[in-house]
Design a protein around this motif. Structure first.
Motif, PDB file in Angstrom:
ATOM      1  N   SER A   1       0.831  -1.209   0.000  1.00 50.80           N
ATOM      2  CA  SER A   1       0.000   0.000   0.000  1.00 50.80           C
ATOM      3  C   SER A   1       0.862   1.253   0.000  1.00 50.80           C
ATOM      4  CB  SER A   1      -0.942  -0.010   1.205  1.00 50.80           C
ATOM      5  OG  SER A   1      -0.225   0.158   2.416  1.00 50.80           O
ATOM      6  N   SER A   2       2.030   1.183   0.639  1.00 47.56           N
ATOM      7  CA  SER A   2       2.944   2.329   0.666  1.00 47.56           C
ATOM      8  C   SER A   2       3.506   2.601  -0.721  1.00 47.56           C
ATOM      9  CB  SER A   2       4.085   2.063   1.651  1.00 47.56           C
ATOM     10  OG  SER A   2       3.599   1.880   2.957  1.00 47.56           O
ATOM     11  N   LEU A   3       3.898   1.537  -1.414  1.00 50.84           N
ATOM     12  CA  LEU A   3       4.431   1.707  -2.766  1.00 50.84           C
ATOM     13  C   LEU A   3       3.344   2.210  -3.715  1.00 50.84           C
ATOM     14  CD1 LEU A   3       6.663  -1.485  -2.947  1.00 50.84           C
ATOM     15  CD2 LEU A   3       7.443   0.881  -2.838  1.00 50.84           C
ATOM     16  N   ASP A   4       2.120   1.732  -3.537  1.00 55.24           N
ATOM     17  CA  ASP A   4       1.009   2.223  -4.379  1.00 55.24           C
ATOM     18  C   ASP A   4       0.796   3.723  -4.179  1.00 55.24           C
ATOM     19  OD1 ASP A   4       0.580  -0.320  -5.349  1.00 55.24           O
ATOM     20  OD2 ASP A   4      -1.086  -0.768  -3.995  1.00 55.24           O
ATOM     21  N   ALA A   5       0.966   4.186  -2.923  1.00 56.81           N
ATOM     22  CA  ALA A   5       0.747   5.605  -2.618  1.00 56.81           C
ATOM     23  C   ALA A   5       1.826   6.495  -3.209  1.00 56.81           C
ATOM     24  CB  ALA A   5       0.680   5.800  -1.110  1.00 56.81           C
ATOM     25  N   LEU A   6       2.995   5.910  -3.524  1.00 56.62           N
ATOM     26  CA  LEU A   6       4.142   6.715  -3.970  1.00 56.62           C
ATOM     27  C   LEU A   6       4.272   6.815  -5.485  1.00 56.62           C
ATOM     28  CD1 LEU A   6       6.911   5.692  -1.394  1.00 56.62           C
ATOM     29  CD2 LEU A   6       5.452   7.723  -1.412  1.00 56.62           C
ATOM     30  N   LYS A   7       3.225   6.483  -6.215  1.00 57.93           N
ATOM     31  CA  LYS A   7       3.276   6.630  -7.668  1.00 57.93           C
ATOM     32  C   LYS A   7       3.456   8.104  -8.019  1.00 57.93           C
ATOM     33  CE  LYS A   7       0.537   2.513  -8.637  1.00 57.93           C
ATOM     34  NZ  LYS A   7      -0.749   1.959  -9.129  1.00 57.93           N
ATOM     35  N   GLY A   8       4.448   8.377  -8.854  1.00 61.58           N
ATOM     36  CA  GLY A   8       4.751   9.753  -9.220  1.00 61.58           C
ATOM     37  C   GLY A   8       5.856  10.369  -8.389  1.00 61.58           C
ATOM     38  N   PHE A   9       6.309   9.674  -7.334  1.00 58.14           N
ATOM     39  CA  PHE A   9       7.406  10.163  -6.497  1.00 58.14           C
ATOM     40  C   PHE A   9       8.749   9.753  -7.102  1.00 58.14           C
ATOM     41  CE2 PHE A   9       4.046  10.897  -3.595  1.00 58.14           C
ATOM     42  CZ  PHE A   9       4.512  11.732  -2.597  1.00 58.14           C
ATOM     43  N   PRO A  10       9.829  10.452  -6.739  1.00 57.17           N
ATOM     44  CA  PRO A  10      11.158  10.101  -7.247  1.00 57.17           C
ATOM     45  C   PRO A  10      11.517   8.641  -6.953  1.00 57.17           C
ATOM     46  CG  PRO A  10      11.223  12.232  -6.175  1.00 57.17           C
ATOM     47  CD  PRO A  10       9.866  11.655  -5.895  1.00 57.17           C
ATOM     48  N   GLN A  11      12.211   8.008  -7.871  1.00 56.95           N
ATOM     49  CA  GLN A  11      12.521   6.586  -7.773  1.00 56.95           C
ATOM     50  C   GLN A  11      13.351   6.264  -6.533  1.00 56.95           C
ATOM     51  OE1 GLN A  11      11.264   4.186  -9.805  1.00 56.95           O
ATOM     52  NE2 GLN A  11      12.167   2.756  -8.315  1.00 56.95           N
ATOM     53  N   GLU A  12      14.248   7.180  -6.137  1.00 56.22           N
ATOM     54  CA  GLU A  12      15.094   6.885  -4.971  1.00 56.22           C
ATOM     55  C   GLU A  12      14.268   6.754  -3.687  1.00 56.22           C
ATOM     56  OE1 GLU A  12      15.735  11.381  -5.886  1.00 56.22           O
ATOM     57  OE2 GLU A  12      15.459   9.489  -6.991  1.00 56.22           O
ATOM     58  N   LEU A  13      13.155   7.474  -3.619  1.00 56.22           N
ATOM     59  CA  LEU A  13      12.280   7.359  -2.456  1.00 56.22           C
ATOM     60  C   LEU A  13      11.507   6.044  -2.495  1.00 56.22           C
ATOM     61  CD1 LEU A  13      10.869  11.002  -2.169  1.00 56.22           C
ATOM     62  CD2 LEU A  13      12.942  10.024  -1.178  1.00 56.22           C
ATOM     63  N   ILE A  14      11.068   5.687  -3.677  1.00 57.48           N
ATOM     64  CA  ILE A  14      10.371   4.411  -3.855  1.00 57.48           C
ATOM     65  C   ILE A  14      11.294   3.254  -3.487  1.00 57.48           C
ATOM     66  CG2 ILE A  14       9.309   2.876  -5.561  1.00 57.48           C
ATOM     67  CD1 ILE A  14       8.351   5.415  -7.032  1.00 57.48           C
ATOM     68  N   ASP A  15      12.561   3.355  -3.885  1.00 54.56           N
ATOM     69  CA  ASP A  15      13.535   2.299  -3.573  1.00 54.56           C
ATOM     70  C   ASP A  15      13.759   2.180  -2.069  1.00 54.56           C
ATOM     71  OD1 ASP A  15      13.841   1.708  -6.241  1.00 54.56           O
ATOM     72  OD2 ASP A  15      15.630   2.953  -6.510  1.00 54.56           O
ATOM     73  N   THR A  16      13.704   3.303  -1.350  1.00 58.35           N
ATOM     74  CA  THR A  16      13.860   3.269   0.106  1.00 58.35           C
ATOM     75  C   THR A  16      12.776   2.408   0.745  1.00 58.35           C
ATOM     76  OG1 THR A  16      14.876   5.466   0.159  1.00 58.35           O
ATOM     77  CG2 THR A  16      13.893   4.680   2.207  1.00 58.35           C
ATOM     78  N   VAL A  17      11.552   2.544   0.257  1.00 56.89           N
ATOM     79  CA  VAL A  17      10.449   1.740   0.785  1.00 56.89           C
ATOM     80  C   VAL A  17      10.594   0.281   0.349  1.00 56.89           C
ATOM     81  CG1 VAL A  17       7.940   1.430   0.796  1.00 56.89           C
ATOM     82  CG2 VAL A  17       8.922   3.726   0.872  1.00 56.89           C
ATOM     83  N   LYS A  18      11.012   0.054  -0.877  1.00 63.54           N
ATOM     84  CA  LYS A  18      11.190  -1.318  -1.370  1.00 63.54           C
ATOM     85  C   LYS A  18      12.197  -2.091  -0.526  1.00 63.54           C
ATOM     86  CE  LYS A  18      10.025  -0.849  -6.290  1.00 63.54           C
ATOM     87  NZ  LYS A  18      10.565  -0.910  -7.680  1.00 63.54           N
TER      88      LYS A  18
END
Length: 402
Positions: free
Chosen positions: A236-253
């Motif tokens: 759900s966190s990754l779904d919420a971050l659509k459109g955010f910078p990839q480095e932030l998405i990678d932090t959650v991953k």
């Protein structure tokens, strides 16, 4: 069993209150319903106001070794492409630390005999002879106290006995997590906040190899099903971050699954705090039991630490006077009057402060949950006019010496 001071709840506020009283030469008993210390809970921000208290409690030096000092706050508004960075000056101390480190530092500074684990408060009564509180616990024990302090969180049994208004839910959830980088994350020591639409993402460095992140966003119907399932929280966190910078998405991953928490934000309405008594006889509350507030300004832990110091200072002053008086501490009537006076001073000293903190976090919560751009702009205008548009307007407070 009879004790002078009983504290319900071995969280940040309960342990800090016990330590503050200990520093003033007063023994207390902390009742904790869990069988062991609850030191989980991700990470939290400690601003300058919190460090002032930790210095007074004598554990700040130890804790500063566990978290780097953040040098700046960086706000990125993806909707407009605007970035605002503010360097923190020397008196604006901000560190993000694991909750575990703070809880254990408080716990280790308190004598072990002060804490009773596996003891849950079920019901409160008043002793007919002394008018002092009588605690009935889940294990069948009855504890008589001269002073009772409820530090038992947002669903406080003690707060209910004082007839405080029930906490309310905001239509917002907060997700928190930790991400480890064994080889180092290479990030600057900053607090970075990135906002897109109704989603607010925050990233804070704790050490050279550990970061804390959080996501604030509108609550979805499916979120209640995620709360006990880290993999679903991550998704759900990754779904919420659509459109955010990839480095932030990678932090959650790459996050540590065991560190993930998703909760719907609870709060006590600021207008309720204005008129609530917060005391009945020699019973009062502190921390989230008194003023549950949203996490948006990072003042939950700091406000609880302030409560602990102010309350211990007020109580210690009066109990010491009662001990030295002609009647001694055994004179129930005199002692009761002194304790009630101490609690009234504590409430008076804290009221405007907690109203301001709660109101500011409430406005920020409205900003995050705004359903239209017009409403968002109106709430933002209120925030800027009344609070200078910065969370640090709360952080410069000093509640004084212990």
């Amino acid at each position: 069993m009879e004790n002078d001071i009983v504290i319900v709840g071995a969280g940040i506020c309960g342990l800090a209150t016990a330590l503050a009283l200990h520093r003033k030469g007063l023994k207390s008993i902390v009742l904790e319903r869990s069988s062991a210390l609850r030191s989980d809970g991700g990470a939290l921000e400690i601003h300058n106001n919190g460090w002032c208290v930790l210095d007074q409690l004598g554990i700040a030096t130890e804790l500063r070794k566990k978290a780097v000092r953040l040098e700046a706050i960086n706000d990125v508004l993806l909707d407009t492409g605007k970035t605002v960075e503010r360097t923190l000056i020397w008196k604006e101390e901000l560190r993000c630390m694991k909750r575990k480190d703070l809880i254990e530092a408080l716990f280790n500074a308190i004598p072990r005999e002060y804490i009773r684990f596996g003891c849950q408060l079920k019901m409160l009564k008043t002793d007919a002879m002394t008018s002092f509180p009588e605690l009935h616990c889940s294990d069948g024990s009855i504890i008589k106290a001269k002073v009772l302090i409820g530090c038992d969180g947002v669903n406080s049994v003690v707060a209910k006995s004082l007839k405080l208004a029930n906490p309310r839910f905001m239509p917002i959830c907060a997700t928190r997590g930790l991400t480890s980088y064994p080889k180092g994350h290479g990030l600057e020591n900053k607090f970075t906040r990135v906002m897109l639409g109704t989603v607010d993402f925050g990233l804070l460095t704790i050490t050279d190899s550990l970061v804390h992140w959080f996501i604030g966003r509108p609550m979805l119907p499916t979120d209640s099903e995620c709360q006990d399932h880290p993999e679903l929280i991550k998704k759900s966190s990754l779904d919420a971050l659509k459109g955010f910078p990839q480095e932030l998405i990678d932090t959650v991953k790459q996050c540590d699954l065991k560190s993930l928490y998703l909760t719907q934000v609870k709060y006590r309405a600021p207008w309720n705090l204005l008129f609530t008594g917060f005391r009945n006889g020699t019973i009062t509350v502190a921390g989230d039991a008194m003023h549950a507030m949203g996490p948006f300004q990072g003042q939950g832990a700091g406000s609880s630490l302030e409560d602990a110091l102010v309350l211990a200072r007020c109580i210690a002053r009066e109990m010491c006077k009662a001990t030295k008086s002609e009647g001694g501490i055994g004179d129930h009537h005199e002692l009761q009057q002194r304790i009630e006076g101490a609690m009234d001073r504590y409430v008076k000293e804290r009221r405007l402060r907690i109203i301001r903190c709660s109101l500011q976090t409430y406005v920020v919560g409205m900003l995050l949950g705004a359903s239209s751009m017009v409403k968002k702009l109106l709430v933002l205008a209120v925030y800027i006019i009344f609070f200078s548009g910065t969370s640090l307007s709360l952080a410069g407070f000093d509640c004084g010496r212990l």
